[in-house]
Design a protein around this motif. Sequence first.
Motif, PDB file in Angstrom:
ATOM      1  N   GLU A 180      -6.775  15.165  -0.066  1.00 19.61           N
ATOM      2  CA  GLU A 180      -5.535  14.778  -0.586  1.00 19.61           C
ATOM      3  C   GLU A 180      -4.428  14.451   0.258  1.00 19.61           C
ATOM      4  O   GLU A 180      -4.579  15.086   1.504  1.00 19.61           O
ATOM      5  CB  GLU A 180      -4.884  15.990  -1.562  1.00 19.61           C
TER       6      GLU A 180
ATOM      7  N   ALA B 254     -11.332   8.529  -1.329  1.00 21.50           N
ATOM      8  CA  ALA B 254     -10.172   8.875  -1.304  1.00 21.50           C
ATOM      9  C   ALA B 254      -9.495   9.610  -2.327  1.00 21.50           C
ATOM     10  O   ALA B 254      -9.454   9.308  -3.335  1.00 21.50           O
ATOM     11  CB  ALA B 254      -9.264   7.550  -1.109  1.00 21.50           C
TER      12      ALA B 254
ATOM     13  N   TYR C 236      -5.557   7.799   2.285  1.00 19.07           N
ATOM     14  CA  TYR C 236      -5.461   6.438   2.771  1.00 19.07           C
ATOM     15  C   TYR C 236      -6.658   6.310   3.457  1.00 19.07           C
ATOM     16  O   TYR C 236      -6.611   6.822   4.635  1.00 19.07           O
ATOM     17  CB  TYR C 236      -4.315   5.843   3.250  1.00 19.07           C
TER      18      TYR C 236
ATOM     19  N   CYS D   6     -11.151   5.037  -5.064  1.00 16.40           N
ATOM     20  CA  CYS D   6      -9.644   5.709  -5.100  1.00 16.40           C
ATOM     21  C   CYS D   6      -9.889   6.877  -6.261  1.00 16.40           C
ATOM     22  O   CYS D   6      -9.570   6.456  -7.448  1.00 16.40           O
ATOM     23  CB  CYS D   6      -8.962   4.629  -5.410  1.00 16.40           C
TER      24      CYS D   6
ATOM     25  N   SER E 279      -3.934   6.800  -4.218  1.00 13.48           N
ATOM     26  CA  SER E 279      -4.623   6.776  -3.188  1.00 13.48           C
ATOM     27  C   SER E 279      -4.960   5.276  -2.670  1.00 13.48           C
ATOM     28  O   SER E 279      -4.784   4.319  -3.622  1.00 13.48           O
ATOM     29  CB  SER E 279      -6.022   7.550  -3.373  1.00 13.48           C
TER      30      SER E 279
ATOM     31  N   SER F  24      -3.270   3.612  -7.899  1.00 17.50           N
ATOM     32  CA  SER F  24      -4.280   3.512  -6.676  1.00 17.50           C
ATOM     33  C   SER F  24      -4.386   2.047  -6.145  1.00 17.50           C
ATOM     34  O   SER F  24      -4.272   1.106  -7.051  1.00 17.50           O
ATOM     35  CB  SER F  24      -5.523   4.117  -6.883  1.00 17.50           C
TER      36      SER F  24
END
Lengths: 270, 496
Positions: free
Chosen positions: B244, B273, B278, B308, B313, B340
């Motif tokens: 996270e 992710a 990222y 993602c 993300s 995302s």
Amino acid sequence: MRMKGNGSMSPVPLLEIRNLHVRLEDEPSVEILKGIDLKIMPGEVHSIMGPNGSGKSTLAQVLAGKEDYEIVEGQILFKGQDLSDLGPDERANSGIFLAFQYPVEIPGVSAMQFLKAAVNAKRAFEGQGELDAGALLRHFRAKALQINVPFEMLKRNVNEGFSGGEKKRFEIFQMAVLDSVLGILDESDSGLDIDALRIVSEGVNSMRDGTRSFLLITHYQRLLNYIVPDRVHVLIGGRIVKSGGKDLALELEEHGYAPFGVNESAVASA
Amino acid sequence: MTSTEEVARLSHERREYKYGFVTDIEQEFASPGLDEGTVRFISAKKQEPEWLLEWRLKALRKWQEMTEPTWVFLPYGHPPIDYQAISYYAAPKQAPKSLEEVDPKILETYEKLGIPLSETRALLGIEGGPETPAEARRAVAVDAVFDSVSVKTTFQEELKKAGVIFCSMSEAVREHPELVRQYLGSVVPYSDNFFATLNSAVFSDGSFVYVPKGVKCPMELSTYFRINARNTGQFERTLIVADEGAEVSYLEGCTAPVRDEHQLHAAVVELVAMKGAYIKYSTIQNWYPGDETGKGGIYNFVTKRGICKGDDSRISWTQVETGSAITWKYPSVVLQGDRSKGEFYSVALTNLRQQADTGTKMIHIGRDTKSTIVSKGISAGEGQNTYRGLVQMNKGAHRAHNYTQCDSILIGDKCGAHTFPYVDIRNPTATAEHEASTTKIAEDQLFYCTARGISEEDAVSLLVNGFCKQVFSELPMEFAVEANKLLAVSLEGSVG
């Protein structure tokens, strides 16, 4: 001081064209230039005027080394040397500059990057090393000031999104940056409003120093009010039909190309 | 002769592949062929836990039922691959424990490639060198994979302080089995496709990255893959997990010796992710491309996929593919978390008789998910370049959006560019935009450059770099410089 070249005492012409016959490679049956003779001494400004289709732009491109044309007969001498074996890059590096009638857009390549490549190519040609980033920037800034173009222009991609006037000014700027000795301006006045025309002309005039020469290719006399030529030649149907002093341009302005048997309305539409 | 004809004529002249040397060291091989014994041999070599061996064996059994897919678009085809003739494991005999113990010949190899394995704050790159601006020099942690094993991972201590785990896959299996077990195969299952399944059975090494919650990785991470041994495939597996709010930028580079026979490289890369994380993954692929008749070169058949998983993300793939005889890969993103983002920026260059079928898949599952695809294909010589992409918006992907731009440029008239875009939208509020263009290096652009004194070769390189700018600007700066150079080198044969 300028010496007119017709005696044995004359210095070597910067550009000498002898009986030049040219046709298109793809269309060999059509001869575009049919025996051009022209001599430009160092420091002189010549103008070639003529209606559309007379071969003006062909002459400009042949001088710059465009490969689509074939020289059938005759010679082009630059500083006394035959140009026929030189590619466009070698001609440019020798000091010939063609200001394009329609400057080409190069997406993704900044003007800075482009001119850096050009300057360093010329330096390599002359046996010099690459210019460092600082020296290059100082050179660009000085020339931008001289030609009156905003330095910001250098951060944009070459000709991308440039207005007509910006494109023409950028051509003159490049000529100054490359410090060319022969500037061939192919209709650099077309599509310019009066202010842009003045800026372009002042840029060219700022480069006149008694050794640099210019060949102004134009349809209209207007440009010649700003850049006063030593000689004016009328090109029609691939031949120079008349040469004279700057007054010849005024004559053309008054009477058009009709006295040479050209249909004016057909010309105006192009 | 017009310039493009000139370009085409000269494209047959062989370009220099400067990474084509062989390192002469004592290596240990698995005998050619693939069966349960091979998999057990590899697993035993790596002293793996039972669960991983079982996973490998499941993959092997699955693979034995599968047939090699044939849908890839390869105008020149390729001779059939004899999977029983390949050796699936090659490793330097001495397993190094510290830099001092790494075979000097291997260190020399990486030095020649411009990859520093000592932890000096030097530049990692394809070339490196004094021309690179000083501000581009910063520390890059490197995991060096030589044939089947990782020989050295740098800056591990410094990364550890930040809580980042960066090590070889073998080490990760030993030191962080719980993380590996949790995520391995979670994005690309062992049964995914022929080559990924093969990889699952025999993968030897690769890199593992874990960036914990809220940590922005303090330096670029990179893996440098080198194929050295003859008659050997490289099957590495990379797994990157960003927890996270974590951020990481990772780069891989690849080279191989010049050899007359083809070599197989079938890698798998998985990215995960979590919420707000990222991952930026960049590839500069410069495997040996083969010669102008199509002899030799790497078969680069790779499965890359990221998920993602969490909301907000983002996963970004950037690839510069200039090497390999055949490139067949589609770095993809599964956009599961709401809002995302998935990105794919690609430059693929084919020269000589190289063939590339590459693109991406963007699978939109979450709401308000966004994907961007920018693909630049360059075909020179007799190269064949294909973009193949899938944009899929599932039923729940409300207001999902995709933008695709797909440009091809042709240099000469013996090469080809092909595009296969697939769009599958199952949600009425989802939208997709697609732009595509195919151009030739325009004569007027070339003339404009040469009329400024720039040689034709430099002009082509300048124009192509301009064409790729959008993608290069996505690369970490030092690599963008290298990508420019690599492109110029790769095009060398095409203009003389």
